[in-house]
Design a protein around this motif. Sequence first.
Motif, PDB file in Angstrom:
ATOM      1  N   PRO A 212      -2.126 -76.045  -1.789  1.00  0.00           N
ATOM      2  CA  PRO A 212      -2.608 -77.124  -2.647  1.00  0.00           C
ATOM      3  C   PRO A 212      -2.845 -78.409  -1.858  1.00  0.00           C
ATOM      4  CG  PRO A 212      -0.252 -76.778  -2.979  1.00  0.00           C
ATOM      5  CD  PRO A 212      -0.710 -75.782  -1.960  1.00  0.00           C
ATOM      6  N   ARG A 213      -4.036 -78.930  -1.954  1.00  0.00           N
ATOM      7  CA  ARG A 213      -4.364 -80.240  -1.383  1.00  0.00           C
ATOM      8  C   ARG A 213      -4.034 -80.345   0.102  1.00  0.00           C
ATOM      9  NH1 ARG A 213      -1.441 -80.623  -5.870  1.00  0.00           N
ATOM     10  NH2 ARG A 213       0.406 -80.946  -4.568  1.00  0.00           N
ATOM     11  N   GLY A 214      -4.109 -79.259   0.821  1.00  0.00           N
ATOM     12  CA  GLY A 214      -3.819 -79.301   2.246  1.00  0.00           C
ATOM     13  C   GLY A 214      -2.341 -79.426   2.560  1.00  0.00           C
ATOM     14  N   ASP A 215      -1.489 -79.137   1.597  1.00  0.00           N
ATOM     15  CA  ASP A 215      -0.039 -79.181   1.809  1.00  0.00           C
ATOM     16  C   ASP A 215       0.459 -77.858   2.385  1.00  0.00           C
ATOM     17  OD1 ASP A 215       0.619 -81.246  -1.128  1.00  0.00           O
ATOM     18  OD2 ASP A 215       0.054 -81.761   0.913  1.00  0.00           O
TER      19      ASP A 215
ATOM     20  N   ALA B  80      -4.378 -77.179  -8.231  1.00  0.00           N
ATOM     21  CA  ALA B  80      -4.732 -78.088  -7.134  1.00  0.00           C
ATOM     22  C   ALA B  80      -4.950 -77.350  -5.814  1.00  0.00           C
ATOM     23  CB  ALA B  80      -3.641 -79.138  -6.954  1.00  0.00           C
ATOM     24  N   SER B  81      -4.640 -76.061  -5.774  1.00  0.00           N
ATOM     25  CA  SER B  81      -4.847 -75.297  -4.534  1.00  0.00           C
ATOM     26  C   SER B  81      -6.323 -75.246  -4.199  1.00  0.00           C
ATOM     27  CB  SER B  81      -4.281 -73.884  -4.677  1.00  0.00           C
ATOM     28  OG  SER B  81      -2.874 -73.917  -4.624  1.00  0.00           O
ATOM     29  N   ASN B  82      -6.621 -75.527  -2.938  1.00  0.00           N
ATOM     30  CA  ASN B  82      -8.028 -75.591  -2.537  1.00  0.00           C
ATOM     31  C   ASN B  82      -8.319 -74.860  -1.230  1.00  0.00           C
ATOM     32  OD1 ASN B  82      -6.724 -77.307  -0.828  1.00  0.00           O
ATOM     33  ND2 ASN B  82      -7.905 -79.133  -1.356  1.00  0.00           N
ATOM     34  N   TYR B  83      -7.315 -74.160  -0.707  1.00  0.00           N
ATOM     35  CA  TYR B  83      -7.511 -73.425   0.550  1.00  0.00           C
ATOM     36  C   TYR B  83      -6.778 -72.100   0.435  1.00  0.00           C
ATOM     37  CZ  TYR B  83      -7.140 -72.220   5.500  1.00  0.00           C
ATOM     38  OH  TYR B  83      -7.195 -71.573   6.705  1.00  0.00           O
ATOM     39  N   PHE B  84      -7.492 -70.993   0.791  1.00  0.00           N
ATOM     40  CA  PHE B  84      -6.960 -69.657   0.547  1.00  0.00           C
ATOM     41  C   PHE B  84      -7.196 -68.788   1.789  1.00  0.00           C
ATOM     42  CE2 PHE B  84      -6.362 -70.659  -3.858  1.00  0.00           C
ATOM     43  CZ  PHE B  84      -7.358 -71.579  -4.125  1.00  0.00           C
TER      44      PHE B  84
ATOM     45  N   ASN C 235     -12.330 -67.102  -7.716  1.00  0.00           N
ATOM     46  CA  ASN C 235     -12.661 -67.508  -9.078  1.00  0.00           C
ATOM     47  C   ASN C 235     -11.686 -68.617  -9.455  1.00  0.00           C
ATOM     48  OD1 ASN C 235     -12.710 -67.796 -11.922  1.00  0.00           O
ATOM     49  ND2 ASN C 235     -13.506 -65.723 -12.173  1.00  0.00           N
ATOM     50  N   LYS C 236     -12.145 -69.869  -9.345  1.00  0.00           N
ATOM     51  CA  LYS C 236     -11.250 -71.011  -9.592  1.00  0.00           C
ATOM     52  C   LYS C 236     -10.837 -71.110 -11.041  1.00  0.00           C
ATOM     53  CE  LYS C 236     -13.892 -74.147  -7.823  1.00  0.00           C
ATOM     54  NZ  LYS C 236     -14.368 -75.500  -7.476  1.00  0.00           N
TER      55      LYS C 236
END
Lengths: 112, 111
Positions: free
Chosen positions: B94-97, B29-33, B67-68
């Motif tokens: 994850p999800r902006g958390d 669920a991680s979407n920001y790196f 690489n998702k």
Amino acid sequence: DTGVSQDPRHKITKRGQNVTFRCDPISEHNRLYWYRQTLGQGPEFLTYFQNEAQLEKSRLLSDRFSAERPKGSFSTLEIQRTEQGDSAMYLCASSPFMGKAFFGQGTRLTVV
Amino acid sequence: GENVEQHPSTLSVQEGDSAVIKCTYSDSASNYFPWYKQELGKRPQLIIDIRSNVGEKKDQRIAVTLNKTAKHFSLHITETQPEDSAVYFCAASPRGDKIIFGKGTRLHILP
């Protein structure tokens, strides 16, 4: 300076004493994070807030640690009955929701 | 919860050569790196970040790839300079958390 501000920069305390740190985030940021960093390690997540709501607290965090952000602006982190293992750099960061996070300069705690 | 692994822990490269730091994450669920650079005695500074809807992002000598499928992402620094010497941290959110950090890579640029 409109960046994240932390106070104090350094704190030396005797074992068993309570300490409180303050973080003032960037004014328009509604997210505020607390991290702990020891030498040679990455920032370890402690807790974070969305406005005044504390959304999560690390399971690794002792009950001696508590944080508040009463009005959704500045935050405080309190450590009760400090132990030598609490010696570390305590970092605060702030961000807009799902935005870039910026760190303060940290509070270095030394427990003697 | 999210766990971020970072390699190598130490990296030495000749000035002018390229450096690559690799990270893996556990939470799909991680979407920001984001990537941070920390010089001795200073706060971590954000140097570049990438979101999961893109595979690569570049800013001058710095680039990140994602690489998702494999759940890994990398930092590439080209034409390294002495001022690139620092500790670099990757992170995932994850999800902006909450933002979870790796343990860091100490980069040495050799003259």
